[in-house]
Structure formats: C-alpha cells, structure tokens
Design an enzyme around this catalytic site. Structure first.
Site, mmCIF file in Angstrom:
data_model
loop_
_atom_site.group_PDB
_atom_site.id
_atom_site.type_symbol
_atom_site.label_atom_id
_atom_site.label_comp_id
_atom_site.label_asym_id
_atom_site.label_seq_id
_atom_site.Cartn_x
_atom_site.Cartn_y
_atom_site.Cartn_z
ATOM 1 N N GLY A 136 -6.865 12.364 8.111
ATOM 2 C CA GLY A 136 -7.454 11.013 7.191
ATOM 3 C C GLY A 136 -7.385 11.353 5.755
ATOM 4 N NE ARG A 160 -5.610 0.082 -2.600
ATOM 5 C CZ ARG A 160 -7.013 -0.925 -2.291
ATOM 6 N NH1 ARG A 160 -7.786 -0.187 -1.741
ATOM 7 N NH2 ARG A 160 -6.578 -2.069 -2.566
ATOM 8 N NE ARG A 170 -7.811 9.936 14.334
ATOM 9 C CZ ARG A 170 -8.564 10.780 13.528
ATOM 10 N NH1 ARG A 170 -8.149 11.146 12.272
ATOM 11 N NH2 ARG A 170 -9.630 11.047 13.748
ATOM 12 C CB VAL A 171 -3.520 16.033 12.637
ATOM 13 C CG1 VAL A 171 -2.484 16.321 13.695
ATOM 14 C CG2 VAL A 171 -3.106 15.503 11.192
ATOM 15 N N GLY A 172 -6.774 14.795 13.615
ATOM 16 C CA GLY A 172 -8.072 14.692 12.742
ATOM 17 C C GLY A 172 -9.358 15.493 13.429
ATOM 18 C CB SER A 173 -12.439 16.310 12.335
ATOM 19 O OG SER A 173 -13.081 15.470 11.557
ATOM 20 N NE ARG A 183 -7.653 19.780 5.899
ATOM 21 C CZ ARG A 183 -8.637 20.246 6.658
ATOM 22 N NH1 ARG A 183 -8.760 19.558 7.575
ATOM 23 N NH2 ARG A 183 -9.375 21.246 6.268
ATOM 24 N NE ARG A 228 -15.019 20.881 8.053
ATOM 25 C CZ ARG A 228 -16.369 21.236 7.632
ATOM 26 N NH1 ARG A 228 -17.249 21.317 8.450
ATOM 27 N NH2 ARG A 228 -16.556 21.447 6.187
ATOM 28 C CG MET A 285 -14.906 6.795 12.973
ATOM 29 S SD MET A 285 -15.989 6.784 11.346
ATOM 30 C CE MET A 285 -16.323 4.834 11.361
ATOM 31 C CD GLU A 286 -10.158 7.515 11.483
ATOM 32 O OE1 GLU A 286 -10.101 8.273 12.358
ATOM 33 O OE2 GLU A 286 -10.694 7.033 10.567
ATOM 34 C CG HIS A 336 -1.934 -1.277 1.312
ATOM 35 N ND1 HIS A 336 -1.356 -2.289 2.128
ATOM 36 C CD2 HIS A 336 -2.674 -1.469 0.595
ATOM 37 C CE1 HIS A 336 -2.079 -3.216 2.016
ATOM 38 N NE2 HIS A 336 -3.144 -2.905 0.930
ATOM 39 C CB SER A 354 -15.461 18.563 12.781
ATOM 40 O OG SER A 354 -16.051 17.150 12.669
ATOM 41 C CG ASP A 355 -19.470 16.280 13.828
ATOM 42 O OD1 ASP A 355 -18.702 15.998 13.107
ATOM 43 O OD2 ASP A 355 -20.096 15.279 14.570
#
Ligand code: HPA
Length: 234
Positions: free
Chosen positions: A20, A43, A87-90, A24, A217, A180-181, A4, A203-204
């Site tokens: 994610g 991918r 990890r940098v996410g929402s 980004r 955001r 989710m991670e 991958h 984010s929500d």
C-alpha cells in the site's frame, strides 16, 4: 504515460509486487531487488523495477482502498502490459485462532463495497486470486517452511465505522481477516485475464484488540516478502 503513472512503455516487469505504502515499495526495491531504478513517482506513489535472482521484477505502491488499487492495477495491466500483480499488505485478524504476525494468503475476497457489483451487472461476483499463483505460493511456503493460513478475507470500504453487524457475520462465515484492496484487485485481474494474488500479515486483531510493535511488524513483513518473492520467481 498514464494519468497516474509516468513510466515509459516497457519500464515495468510482467510481475509487480504491490504494497500500500510508497515508502514500503522503496524499501522492498532497495532491500530485495538488484539493479533497481525508479520508474514512476506521480503523487509520490513510487514504482521501481529491478531484478530478483536475475529475473525482472517491479514493485509499486497501490495506496489505500479499492478505488486507489483499481486505478493503479488498471493502468499497469492495460498500459504497461503487466501480467501478474501480487499485493503484499497487512490485515486485521477476525478468526480467533489467528495470532498477530501470522501470514494469510487469500483464496477469495468478500466485500461490502459496491465496486465489484458495478463490474458484474449488479450481481455478487466471487473475487478470487489466480489458481497458478496460489499453487506457486503454497509450494513456496513449503520450501520456506512457512505456514500461512489460506482462506476467505474481506475487503472493506471503511477502516473506521463499519456496520457493527459485519464482524459477527464474518465470524459466522469463517472470514479470516479484513483489509481494503484484494477484492478489487482480483476482479480487475479477472476482467483483463491477468493473474493476481494477495499475501498478508496480521497487524492487529479485531477480537483480541492486540497490535504489533513496529519491530514485530518488520519480522513478519520479511517472511511475507520472501513468500511473495519466491512465488513471483516460480
Ligand atoms: N481493517 C482494515 N484494513 C486493515 C486493518 C483493519 O483492521 N488492519 C490492517 N489493514
């Protein structure tokens, strides 16, 4: 090369920031790093290596969900020698005091996924980030005059249609937010003795049902990135 990732050995820095979304990752690389080059694009899951304040740093997307981050984290650690994954996410807020755009740093990650039990002979593993990274992040937050919430989050398998009993259970147990991670990332890092951390923006909100505009955001994203970059640099 791995199934991958089509980078060469040595193409990744020891520290990789992981959003994610592949675009980004590209934005982070182009905005915050110098001397950037793309190192993988299988991918369209893009990865880049450059420098932050003269220190080598990579950024690579991890996709959505625990199976996806598990694949990329496993290959980065085991085939490219990566030692720190941030990890940098929402996330979706659960704690009623959280406001949209607030920053969260996970000190542990609960999960409704069976993946972590799979790694742990069927028992409940306490998925948590690396203490040194957490400490560096806490110090960086002070330097930057940011006040993230530190606490337990939940890494869920379902974005749509979670068990309705889960939300009250999270409120009862003081879970701050859902994403989710993180739990999978923490478990893999523990198994292979490397360091992981997860920094999030709200984010929500699952209770107030508020959502952020794309402009809002972006602002909170910039704060999260400064926090993650300074943590990586420490
Ligand atoms: N659920 C799961 N993951 C998320 C959410 C959510 O509400 N918001 C951002 N990531």
């Amino acid at each position: 090369m791995t199934p991958h990732i089509n980078a060469q050995t040595g193409d990744f820095a020891e520290t990789v920031l992981m959003p994610g979304d592949p675009l980004r990752a590209k934005y982070i690389a182009e905005t915050y790093l110098e001397n950037v080059r793309e190192v993988t694009n299988v991918r369209n899951v893009l990865g880049f290596t450059g420098e932050y304040k003269g220190k080598p740093l990579s950024v690579m997307a991890h996709g959505m969900g625990m199976p996806s981050i598990s694949i990329y984290a496993h290959e980065l650690i085991n085939f490219y020698g990566v030692k720190q994954l941030i990890r940098v996410g929402s996330c979706g807020g659960v704690d009623e005091e959280l406001k949209l755009r607030d920053l969260i740093v996970a000190t542990s990650a609960s999960t409704n996924s069976a993946m972590i039990r799979d790694r742990f002979a069927g028992y409940d593993y306490a998925a948590a980030p690396d203490f040194e990274l957490l400490k560096a992040c806490s110090e960086a937050a002070k330097e930057l005059d940011l006040s993230p919430r530190f606490g337990n989050i939940l890494s869920g398998d379902l974005f749509y249609g979670s068990n309705p009993a889960l939300l009250p259970a999270m409120q009862k147990m003081g879970v701050l937010a859902v994403e989710m991670e993180a739990a999978a990332l923490f478990a893999i890092a523990a198994e292979f003795r490397v360091k992981a951390l997860c920094v999030l923006t709200v984010s929500d909100h699952l209770i107030t049902a508020e959502e952020t505009s794309s402009e809002e955001r972006q602002n909170s994203f910039n704060q999260m990135m400064e926090l993650a970059l300074e943590t990586a640099y420490a």
